[in-house]
Write a protein that holds these residues in place. Structure first.
Motif, PDB file in Angstrom:
ATOM      1  N   ALA A 281      21.850  12.835 -10.043  1.00 22.32           N
ATOM      2  CA  ALA A 281      22.878  13.284  -9.592  1.00 22.32           C
ATOM      3  C   ALA A 281      23.328  12.704  -8.136  1.00 22.32           C
ATOM      4  N   GLN A 282      22.525  11.597  -7.710  1.00 20.01           N
ATOM      5  CA  GLN A 282      22.826  11.512  -6.274  1.00 20.01           C
ATOM      6  C   GLN A 282      23.370  10.230  -6.073  1.00 20.01           C
ATOM      7  N   LEU A 283      23.535   9.434  -6.909  1.00 19.56           N
ATOM      8  CA  LEU A 283      23.558   8.517  -7.654  1.00 19.56           C
ATOM      9  C   LEU A 283      25.504   8.037  -8.125  1.00 19.56           C
ATOM     10  N   ASP A 284      26.192   7.418  -7.426  1.00 19.91           N
ATOM     11  CA  ASP A 284      27.496   7.198  -7.185  1.00 19.91           C
ATOM     12  C   ASP A 284      27.556   5.611  -7.199  1.00 19.91           C
ATOM     13  N   ASP A 285      29.420   5.188  -6.924  1.00 19.50           N
ATOM     14  CA  ASP A 285      29.480   3.725  -6.827  1.00 19.50           C
ATOM     15  C   ASP A 285      29.150   3.493  -5.388  1.00 19.50           C
ATOM     16  N   VAL A 286      28.550   5.101  -4.296  1.00 24.12           N
ATOM     17  CA  VAL A 286      28.565   3.882  -2.965  1.00 24.12           C
ATOM     18  C   VAL A 286      27.154   3.624  -2.951  1.00 24.12           C
ATOM     19  N   ASP A 287      26.045   3.941  -3.375  1.00 23.87           N
ATOM     20  CA  ASP A 287      25.054   3.175  -3.582  1.00 23.87           C
ATOM     21  C   ASP A 287      24.641   1.966  -3.489  1.00 23.87           C
ATOM     22  N   VAL A 288      25.360   1.606  -4.929  1.00 29.61           N
ATOM     23  CA  VAL A 288      25.548   0.310  -5.920  1.00 29.61           C
ATOM     24  C   VAL A 288      26.852  -0.946  -5.157  1.00 29.61           C
ATOM     25  N   LEU A 289      27.352  -0.304  -3.834  1.00 27.50           N
ATOM     26  CA  LEU A 289      28.625  -1.237  -3.200  1.00 27.50           C
ATOM     27  C   LEU A 289      27.520  -1.384  -2.191  1.00 27.50           C
ATOM     28  N   ALA A 290      26.892  -0.386  -1.666  1.00 28.92           N
ATOM     29  CA  ALA A 290      25.471  -0.921  -0.554  1.00 28.92           C
ATOM     30  C   ALA A 290      25.010  -1.928  -0.727  1.00 28.92           C
ATOM     31  N   ALA A 291      24.166  -1.694  -1.823  1.00 24.46           N
ATOM     32  CA  ALA A 291      23.241  -2.099  -2.054  1.00 24.46           C
ATOM     33  C   ALA A 291      24.483  -3.739  -2.782  1.00 24.46           C
ATOM     34  N   ILE A 292      24.872  -4.089  -2.693  1.00 23.04           N
ATOM     35  CA  ILE A 292      25.553  -5.451  -3.414  1.00 23.04           C
ATOM     36  C   ILE A 292      25.853  -5.611  -1.802  1.00 23.04           C
ATOM     37  N   LYS A 293      26.591  -5.415  -0.676  1.00 23.28           N
ATOM     38  CA  LYS A 293      26.525  -5.546   0.120  1.00 23.28           C
ATOM     39  C   LYS A 293      25.697  -6.484   1.081  1.00 23.28           C
ATOM     40  N   ALA A 294      24.470  -5.269   0.835  1.00 18.62           N
ATOM     41  CA  ALA A 294      22.951  -5.910   2.005  1.00 18.62           C
ATOM     42  C   ALA A 294      22.694  -7.048   1.104  1.00 18.62           C
ATOM     43  N   TRP A 295      22.638  -7.145  -0.412  1.00 20.55           N
ATOM     44  CA  TRP A 295      22.056  -8.144  -0.595  1.00 20.55           C
ATOM     45  C   TRP A 295      22.615  -9.540  -1.246  1.00 20.55           C
TER      46      TRP A 295
END
Length: 409
Positions: A281-295
């Motif tokens: 329930a803590q996962l959303d688009d923000v987690d993935v987008l932030a990770a992609i930007k960092a990666w």
């Protein structure tokens, strides 16, 4: 101190004002696991094709609840027996039917939690909330699982003419600007009836259901299966796959703790615990987008390239064919890429691959849409329609695609 008045309506761009019917619905909407849907895009990365497609699962769920209220009202006017308990069950079931979606909705299904569908996760959430609300969702769960003895209740939530489809086609059409998908959901709801415990559509609504099926076909080819959207979705899947591969080798990747957990642990249908559900329930688009930007800055060239392609919309090239892709063409593209960027065959597979697309607007075998004729007889919509193209819509169309970098020759 005076208590603040509860929010009782939503102002929706599709339907106007939407009422919250009771305290249970209000409290379910207020749950953090449901509020999370505000941060889950309805159409994944389709905004890379249609810039307006930034609507969320929250929009969709509230819209579905509104249409279900209308459907219930129509059926009650036609003297269909729906008890207050069943009415609440219908509203809760449709409100929560997508609560189990992960980041970017269908685009990342099975990527974060392999082999577990969003429907199963939705059911887990409903069962957890049922305990919290002292069994108030028992009827909703039976309807969601298609186990309620009144079959038409199940069909309102899940069938080929359900409230879910009536909302998402109209909503997705609105936000993408693809006018072909704009259906008359209100007209279809008005024509609903129940015969022998099953949902039917009165014959007067035959032209509306024909347009509905045509709109569904158009939306799949023009929007849901748009070639650019397919490429973006596959790149997103590849990003998570590569990140999991690197983490398994002991490399450190910067991302949220929730995302890191699901990428580092093998969570399956069999071992999906309540603790995992709370973390999900803590996962959303923000987690993935932030990770992609960092990666984008990862030392791993494959992960860095994949992430940069998504962020900058420098996507792979795609070709769609009516026949399966020749393996020799794929091999040639992989070889060119390996030589150009000094990649291994395994690494090249992240950028050169093939797949298949399927589109079937209507199935005569899977919960067919039944038309109630003026003489009282029940028939399938294909037989009732005078449009020959409805027979074509019941055939499954399969196309094939190949993706490769634009630097290839």
């Amino acid at each position: 101190m005076q208590k603040s008045k509860k929010l009782e309506i939503f102002n929706d761009p599709i339907y106007g004002f939407i009422n919250i019917p009771n305290d249970l619905i209000f409290n379910l909407i207020a749950e953090p696991s449901f509020q999370r849907l505000r941060r889950i895009s309805q159409m994944g990365l389709s905004y890379l094709v249609y810039p307006g497609a930034h609507h969320t699962r929250f929009h969709h769920a509230i819209g579905c609840m509104h249409l279900m209220q209308q459907a219930i009202q129509v059926l009650k006017i036609k003297e269909v027996d729906i008890s207050p308990e069943e009415e609440t069950g219908l509203l809760c079931a449709i409100l929560l039917h997508d609560i189990g979606h992960g980041p970017f909705s269908h685009a990342m299904e099975h990527s974060i939690v392999a082999g577990v569908s969003h429907e199963h996760i939705s059911l887990l959430y409903m069962e957890m909330l049922n305990k919290k609300f002292n069994g108030s969702l028992t009827t909703a769960i039976a309807i969601f699982k298609r186990e309620h003895p009144k079959k038409f209740l199940n069909q309102l939530v899940s069938s080929q003419l359900d409230v879910d489809r009536l909302d998402y086609l109209k909503r997705d059409s609105f936000y993408t600007g693809v006018a072909e998908g704009n259906i008359n959901s209100e007209r279809l709801l008005t024509m609903l009836n129940v015969v022998d415990n099953h949902l039917v559509l009165e014959e007067k609504g035959i032209y509306s259901v024909e347009k509905f099926l045509m709109a569904r076909r158009f939306m799949y080819w023009q929007v849901y299966l748009h070639k650019t959207g397919i490429v973006a979705e596959q790149l997103l899947i590849s990003v998570l796959k590569r990140a999991k591969e690197l983490l398994a080798k002991g490399e450190i990747l910067q991302c949220s703790s929730a995302l890191l957990f699901f990428m580092s642990h093998k969570v399956t249908k069999a071992n999906f615990s309540d603790d995992d559900l709370i973390l999900f329930a803590q996962l959303d688009d923000v987690d993935v987008l932030a990770a992609i930007k960092a990666w984008q800055n990862s030392k791993d060239v494959v992960l860095s390239m994949l992430c940069t392609m998504i962020i900058n919309r420098k996507l792979l090239h795609i070709k769609i064919k009516n026949k399966p892709i020749d393996e020799q063409r794929l091999h040639k593209q992989r070889t060119t890429l390996m030589d150009t960027l000094n990649l291994t065959a395994h690494e090249a597979n992240y950028f050169v691959f093939s797949g298949a697309l399927e589109n079937q607007a209507y199935s005569q075998e899977n919960q067919p849409i039944h038309i109630l004729k003026s003489n009282g007889k029940i028939t399938d919509v294909v037989q009732a329609s005078d449009q020959l193209n409805l027979k074509m819509l019941s055939k499954k169309i399969r196309k094939y695609y190949m993706c490769y970098p634009k630097l290839s020759v």
